[in-house]
Scaffold this motif. Structure first.
Motif, PDB file in Angstrom:
ATOM      1  N   UNK A 250       0.837  -1.203   0.000  1.00 20.90           N
ATOM      2  CA  UNK A 250       0.000   0.000   0.000  1.00 20.90           C
ATOM      3  C   UNK A 250       0.873   1.255   0.000  1.00 20.90           C
ATOM      4  N   UNK A 251       1.955   1.183  -0.735  1.00 16.57           N
ATOM      5  CA  UNK A 251       2.969   2.230  -0.708  1.00 16.57           C
ATOM      6  C   UNK A 251       2.835   3.084  -1.963  1.00 16.57           C
ATOM      7  N   UNK A 252       2.772   4.408  -1.848  1.00 14.16           N
ATOM      8  CA  UNK A 252       2.646   5.231  -3.069  1.00 14.16           C
ATOM      9  C   UNK A 252       3.931   5.151  -3.905  1.00 14.16           C
ATOM     10  N   UNK A 253       3.804   5.269  -5.245  1.00 11.88           N
ATOM     11  CA  UNK A 253       5.042   5.189  -6.032  1.00 11.88           C
ATOM     12  C   UNK A 253       5.793   6.528  -5.982  1.00 11.88           C
ATOM     13  N   UNK A 254       7.094   6.430  -6.286  1.00 15.85           N
ATOM     14  CA  UNK A 254       8.000   7.589  -6.159  1.00 15.85           C
ATOM     15  C   UNK A 254       7.512   8.804  -6.942  1.00 15.85           C
ATOM     16  N   UNK A 255       6.988   8.544  -8.144  1.00 16.48           N
ATOM     17  CA  UNK A 255       6.573   9.663  -8.988  1.00 16.48           C
ATOM     18  C   UNK A 255       5.495  10.494  -8.287  1.00 16.48           C
ATOM     19  N   UNK A 256       4.588   9.790  -7.630  1.00 11.14           N
ATOM     20  CA  UNK A 256       3.496  10.456  -6.909  1.00 11.14           C
ATOM     21  C   UNK A 256       4.060  11.296  -5.746  1.00 11.14           C
ATOM     22  N   UNK A 257       5.081  10.741  -5.063  1.00 12.02           N
ATOM     23  CA  UNK A 257       5.680  11.476  -3.937  1.00 12.02           C
ATOM     24  C   UNK A 257       6.437  12.699  -4.458  1.00 12.02           C
ATOM     25  N   UNK A 258       7.103  12.554  -5.625  1.00  8.88           N
ATOM     26  CA  UNK A 258       7.791  13.704  -6.223  1.00  8.88           C
ATOM     27  C   UNK A 258       6.792  14.814  -6.563  1.00  8.88           C
ATOM     28  N   UNK A 259       5.650  14.414  -7.122  1.00  6.49           N
ATOM     29  CA  UNK A 259       4.618  15.393  -7.486  1.00  6.49           C
ATOM     30  C   UNK A 259       4.150  16.133  -6.233  1.00  6.49           C
ATOM     31  N   UNK A 260       3.963  15.376  -5.150  1.00  2.59           N
ATOM     32  CA  UNK A 260       3.513  15.972  -3.898  1.00  2.59           C
ATOM     33  C   UNK A 260       4.599  16.882  -3.311  1.00  2.59           C
ATOM     34  N   UNK A 261       5.844  16.413  -3.364  1.00  2.00           N
ATOM     35  CA  UNK A 261       6.972  17.188  -2.820  1.00  2.00           C
ATOM     36  C   UNK A 261       7.103  18.526  -3.533  1.00  2.00           C
ATOM     37  N   UNK A 262       6.936  18.499  -4.858  1.00  2.00           N
ATOM     38  CA  UNK A 262       7.030  19.750  -5.626  1.00  2.00           C
ATOM     39  C   UNK A 262       5.982  20.749  -5.124  1.00  2.00           C
ATOM     40  N   UNK A 263       4.757  20.277  -4.959  1.00  2.00           N
ATOM     41  CA  UNK A 263       3.678  21.170  -4.493  1.00  2.00           C
ATOM     42  C   UNK A 263       3.982  21.706  -3.089  1.00  2.00           C
TER      43      UNK A 263
END
Length: 332
Positions: A243-256
Motif C-alpha cells: 500500500x505504498x505510493x510510487x516515487x513519482x506520486x511522492x515527487x509530485x507531492x513534494x514539488x507542491x
C-alpha cells in the motif's frame, strides 16, 4: 477508539543527486553520460542563485602529492583553506602515475604561468597512462564541498564552509516524465531567470551565479501503527509494502509542498490549496507527511529560510498533518 489507533505517516528525505551546477557548468556537462547516470533518480530540482565561488591561491605541493588552495566567494568574508591529497582510493592512481591538474579559469583569455593560480572556477585531475592522458575527476568549489561532506573524498577544509551553500530560490520544478537534463535544456523559465535576474555581485555573469540543485529521495519511510480491530490483510499489505505510493506520486507531492512553502517568484502556479490535490498524496490519507533535506544547504526565500542537514535525519521540516494543516517546523 480503535480507529484512532490506525495511523500512518510518510517521512521523506531529499538529498542532492549531484553537486549544485551553475548554468555555465550545466551547459558543458549536459551531454555527459556520468552525470546523466547520477541524475537518473532525480526528479525534483530547484533553480537558485548565490555569489560566484572560486578556487584561489592554488599551489600543487609535489613534496606530499597534494593540491593546496583556498575557496573564496564574492562578498563572503569567510575564506576556506583546503588540502586535497591525490593519493586516495577514489582517484584510483597506481604507484607511478603522474597527475596533471587542468584549470578552468573564470576569465578565460588570461593565461597564468606561475603559481599560486587565481580565479579558477573548476579544475580536473588527469593521469598519465601508456595510452596518453586519462580524465579522473572534475571539481567546482561546490562539487568539492559536496563530495567532501558526503565522505566520498578526503580533503582538509578549514573555515565556515556552510556559509558557501546558501541559495536564494527562484524556481521549484519536477521532471518525472523525462530526465532533468532534457527538461532543463529547452526550459523557458530557466532561460528567463538567466536573462532577467541581476547578478548578486556586479560584473559577474548570471550564468556563473544561477545554479541548478537536483534532488532525489534518500528515503521515503512509511510508518504505520494498527489498532486492536485492524484488518490482518491491511497489516500484511503494510509489511509487504503493497500500500505504498510510487516515487513519482511522492515527487509530485513534494514539488507542491516546496512551492507552497517557498513561493518562488518564477513559479506561476503556487498550489495554495495544497495539500488538496488530485495527483499528489492527498487521497492516500496520511496522518502526517514530512519533507526534509539531508544535505547541509540553506534555501533562502522571501519569508525566511529552510535549513537542511542539521541532524542525520535532516533539518527544518515541511509538515502536513491530517491532510489539512501545513507548516514549516524549524529545527531547534
Amino acid at each position: 477508539m480503535s480507529n484512532f489507533m490506525n495511523r500512518k505517516s510518510l517521512l521523506n528525505q531529499l538529498e542532492l543527486a549531484y553537486a549544485p551546477l551553475t548554468a555555465y557548468e550545466f551547459a558543458i556537462v549536459k551531454d555527459d553520460k556520468l552525470i546523466e547516470r547520477a541524475l537518473e533518480k532525480a526528479s525534483l530540482y530547484l533553480i537558485g542563485q548565490r555569489p560566484v565561488s572560486t578556487f584561489e591561491n592554488v599551489i600543487p605541493d609535489t613534496t606530499v602529492y597534494q593540491l593546496n588552495f583556498e575557496i573564496h566567494q564574492r562578498g563572503n568574508p569567510n575564506i576556506l583553506k583546503c588540502k586535497l591529497p591525490f593519493d586516495q582510493e577514489i582517484f584510483g592512481l597506481m604507484q607511478d602515475n603522474v597527475v596533471d591538474v587542468a584549470f578552468n579559469y573564470l576569465d578565460r583569455p588570461i593565461k597564468q604561468e606561475k603559481c599560486p593560480f587565481q580565479n579558477i572556477h573548476g579544475f580536473s585531475l588527469v593521469r598519465h597512462t601508456e595510452n596518453g592522458k586519462e580524465f579522473i575527476i572534475w571539481f567546482s568549489p561546490e562539487k568539492l564541498l559536496q563530495n567532501w561532506w558526503k565522505g566520498f573524498i578526503d580533503c582538509e577544509i578549514q573555515g565556515d564552509w556552510k556559509s558557501y551553500i546558501k541559495y536564494k530560490v527562484h524556481y521549484v520544478g519536477k521532471a518525472t516524465k523525462q530526465s532533468i537534463l532534457k527538461r532543463l535544456t529547452g526550459h523557458s523559465t530557466f532561460q528567463d531567470i538567466l536573462s532577467l535576474e541581476a547578478p548578486v555581485t556586479e560584473k559577474q555573469l548570471p550564468a556563473n551565479e544561477i545554479v541548478i540543485l537536483p534532488f532525489e529521495f534518500q528515503d521515503n519511510l512509511q510508518i504505520q501503527s494498527f489498532g486492536e480491530e485492524a484488518d490482518t490483510k491491511d497489516m500484511v499489505a503494510s509489511l509487504l509494502g503493497d500500500n505504498y505510493p510510487d516515487q513519482e506520486k511522492i515527487f509530485i507531492d513534494a514539488e507542491k509542498a516546496l512551492i507552497k512553502a517557498i513561493r518562488p517568484s518564477y513559479n506561476k502556479e503556487l498550489f495554495n490549496s495544497y495539500p488538496i490535490s488530485r495527483d499528489g498524496l492527498y487521497n492516500d490519507n496520511y496522518d502526517a507527511i514530512s519533507y526534509t533535506f539531508i544535505d547541509p544547504i540553506v534555501l533562502v526565500y522571501e519569508e525566511g529560510e529552510i535549513r537542511g542537514g542539521l541532524t542525520h535525519t535532516g533539518g527544518d521540516t515541511i509538515l502536513i498533518i491530517n491532510n489539512k494543516e501545513f507548516k514549516l517546523v524549524k529545527h531547534k
